[in-house]
Design an enzyme around this catalytic site. Structure first.
Site, PDB file in Angstrom:
ATOM      1  N   ARG A 192     -22.546 -55.178  21.390  1.00 48.86           N
ATOM      2  CA  ARG A 192     -23.153 -56.419  20.904  1.00 48.86           C
ATOM      3  C   ARG A 192     -22.582 -57.608  21.631  1.00 48.86           C
ATOM      4  O   ARG A 192     -23.233 -58.631  21.784  1.00 48.86           O
ATOM      5  CB  ARG A 192     -22.970 -56.471  19.394  1.00 48.86           C
ATOM      6  CG  ARG A 192     -22.184 -57.590  18.860  1.00 48.86           C
ATOM      7  CD  ARG A 192     -21.859 -57.276  17.412  1.00 48.86           C
ATOM      8  NE  ARG A 192     -20.438 -57.092  17.367  1.00 48.86           N
ATOM      9  CZ  ARG A 192     -19.608 -57.649  16.532  1.00 48.86           C
ATOM     10  NH1 ARG A 192     -20.099 -58.318  15.522  1.00 48.86           N
ATOM     11  NH2 ARG A 192     -18.357 -57.496  16.626  1.00 48.86           N
TER      12      ARG A 192
ATOM     13  N   GLY B 117     -17.779 -51.112  22.180  1.00 49.01           N
ATOM     14  CA  GLY B 117     -17.808 -50.500  20.861  1.00 49.01           C
ATOM     15  C   GLY B 117     -19.138 -51.007  20.433  1.00 49.01           C
ATOM     16  O   GLY B 117     -20.135 -50.784  21.095  1.00 49.01           O
ATOM     17  N   CYS B 118     -19.141 -51.811  19.436  1.00 46.64           N
ATOM     18  CA  CYS B 118     -20.226 -52.752  19.344  1.00 46.64           C
ATOM     19  C   CYS B 118     -19.867 -53.864  20.267  1.00 46.64           C
ATOM     20  O   CYS B 118     -20.554 -54.841  20.394  1.00 46.64           O
ATOM     21  CB  CYS B 118     -20.359 -53.282  17.950  1.00 46.64           C
ATOM     22  SG  CYS B 118     -20.900 -52.016  16.887  1.00 46.64           S
ATOM     23  N   GLY B 119     -18.668 -53.762  20.864  1.00 51.60           N
ATOM     24  CA  GLY B 119     -18.147 -54.899  21.594  1.00 51.60           C
ATOM     25  C   GLY B 119     -17.679 -54.513  22.960  1.00 51.60           C
ATOM     26  O   GLY B 119     -18.225 -53.631  23.586  1.00 51.60           O
TER      27      GLY B 119
END
Lengths: 283, 283
Positions: A192, B117-119
Site C-alpha cells: 500500500r 507487506g502492505c508496505g
C-alpha cells in the site's frame, strides 16, 4: 521498450508486466481449482547509477512508483530535476537520471526508520521531524453526498483486487465544477505504500497540487500513510479500514481530515470535521 | 521496570504500554461517538549501543519483537549471543547487549531491500539469496479437522483487533499428543512483519524448533512473510488472506505448505498439499 514524454519533461519508459497470474490450487475437499493471484517482483532503483533501494511491487505503474518514491523520500526536490526514468523488467531495475542533484543522498539514506504498514516500511532522513513544520490551511470542504459518491466510485471500480485479492488500492479524486468529485488516479499494489507513492508520482507528473484533492486508501492510516498525505498536501484522507493513534496524532498536528471505516453510506470522522458538510443531521 | 529471566538466559525487561485508546469521533450523521484505536509507537533498537533501526509497533511484546527482528534479519546468530534486552518506553528505545557479536552488522546493513507487506518492509543483507539454500524436509502432516479447529481457535481468540481493528495477528500452533493442535503464541501488531518477528523471538526464547509448528497470519503471504516462515523452518503457513506469486514461488523453492483464504471450514492449498490429510474427499 517504448518511451513516452510526460510533463514535466521526463523521458519515461512505459514498462509493463502481467499483473494477475492463474495458478492451480486444491480446495478444502481436495478438489483441483484455478485461482488468480497478483504478481510481486523486485524493482531496484538506481539514482544516477547509485543503488538506492529495492521495492517489491505489483508492477502496474513502475515509473510513477519510482518518481513518487523519490518524491516522498525527499530524494528528489522537484520533478524538473529528473531527466529520465527507465524501467526494465528484464533486469527488474529502474534507472533514474537527474538533470541536477540538489539532495545529499548519502546524508538522507544514512538514517533508516523502519515504519509499519502492515509491514516495516522505510523512511529515510528526518521525515518525522519535518511533520512539525507542516500544517495544512483550513478548508476546502467536502459534502456528505460527495463522500458517499466517492466511496461508491471505488466500490464499482474494476480492480486487480476483484480478480486476485491480496493488493491494496489508493486513489485520488478531484472536485468537479458542479461541486461533485471525480476519480483522478487509481493505483493498486501488493504494497500500500507503493500505491500511495505511485499516486504521488502521478500527481507530480501532472502538476496536481494536493490541496484540491481527496485521497482514498483501502489500507490502514498508520503514521507513515498520514505523513505521506501531509507531504502531498492532501487535506482529506479516507480509508475503508482504520487508523492508529499515531496516525491520528499526526493528522491533528498537520490539520488533516481523517475519515475512517468508509463503506456504503457509513464513515467515521477522526479529525478536522469542520471540512465535512452534513446535508442531513439526523439527531 | 521489572526484569525477568528467560531461557535462553537473556535478561529482559517486561515493558508495557496501553495498546488500545479511546477517541471521540463523529459518525456519518455528525453524531459524537467513542471509538477504540490501537496505539503505534517508535521503538529504536540499539545493538551494543549501535543504532540499528526504528520499528513502529503496537508495543504488545517489545522484547520478543526486538529478539525476533534481530533473528530474522540475521543480525544475531543465536539467542545465546544475547546477554540482555532492555526496552524503555520513556525513551522508546530497546538496548540490546550481546555476549559476543559474531555478525558484521555494517556489512549486513549496507544493503537495503525494501519489501512489501502492505508496505515497504526492510530486509538487510542477502536474505533473498539465502532462500536458495533452504529446503524444508517432507512432512509432517496436518489433518483437515486440525486445520478447521485451528482456524476456529483464532476466530474465538480475544483480540485487540476485535476492540480496535487496524492490527494484524500472527500465531503459531503446536501438535498435541492426541494428534490435534494447540495455540502456542498469538501476537498482534500494527505491522504484520512485527507480529511474525515477535513470534520468531518467542520461539527462540522457548527453544521451539519451527518444524513441529504451524504458522497462521491474518495478513497476506507476500515474499517477505514466506521468507521468514522458511527461515524459522515452519512447514505450514496459513493465512486468512491471500498469497502473491512471489510468495508462492518462494514456498515452492523451500517446500512450504501454503494454505490461503482460511475461514470457517474453507481453505485453499497453494503448495505442498501432500502435507494435508483429507478426511472426507467430496468428489
Amino acid at each position: 521498450m517504448s518511451v513516452v514524454a510526460a510533463k514535466p519533461n521526463i523521458q519515461m519508459s512505459n514498462a509493463s508486466v502481467p499483473l494477475v497470474h492463474e495458478v492451480k490450487i486444491l480446495d478444502e475437499a481436495g478438489r483441483t481449482k484455478l485461482a488468480h493471484i497478483p504478481g510481486e517482483r523486485p524493482l531496484t532503483i538506481y539514482l544516477d547509477k547509485r543503488e538506492v533501494v529495492t521495492l517489491m511491487t505489483l508492477g502496474s505503474a513502475p515509473e510513477a512508483l519510482v518518481l513518487g518514491y523519490l518524491r516522498n523520500q525527499r530524494l528528489v526536490e522537484s520533478p524538473d530535476d529528473i531527466e529520465s526514468i527507465q524501467v526494465d523488467w528484464e533486469t527488474d531495475s529502474a534507472a533514474v537520471k537527474t538533470r541536477r542533484s540538489t539532495v545529499d543522498i548519502d546524508a538522507l539514506t544514512s538514517k533508516r526508520v523502519v515504519t509499519t504498514g502492515c509491514g516495516q516500511g522505510t523512511m529515510f532522513g528526518g521525515l518525522m521531524e519535518e511533520m512539525s513544520e507542516i500544517r495544512l490551511p483550513d478548508g476546502p470542504q467536502l459534502s456528505q453526498e460527495s463522500i458517499i459518491a466517492l466511496v461508491d466510485d471505488i466500490r464499482v471500480h474494476d480492480t486487480i483486487y476483484k480478480k486476485s485479492g491480496s493488493v491494496h488500492a489508493c486513489a485520488v479524486f478531484e472536485r468537479t465544477p458542479e461541486g461533485g468529485v471525480k476519480l483522478l488516479y487509481f493505483i493498486e499494489d501488493v504494497g500500500r505504500h507503493n500505491a500511495v507513492d505511485s499516486i504521488s508520482g502521478l500527481m507530480w507528473l501532472a502538476n496536481k497540487p494536493g490541496k484540491d484533492l481527496i485521497f482514498f486508501t483501502t489500507g490502514r492510516l498508520t503514521s507513515e500513510m498520514v505523513i505521506k498525505g501531509a507531504q502531498m498536501g492532501v487535506p482529506f484522507l479516507l480509508t475503508r479500514s482504520g487508523v492508529t493513534l499515531m496516525g491520528l496524532e499526526l493528522a491533528r498536528k498537520t490539520n488533516l481530515t481523517i475519515l475512517s471505516r468508509c463503506s456504503g453510506k457509513h464513515f467515521e470522522i477522526y479529525n478536522a470535521p469542520e471540512r465535512v458538510v452534513f446535508n442531513q443531521k439526523t439527531q
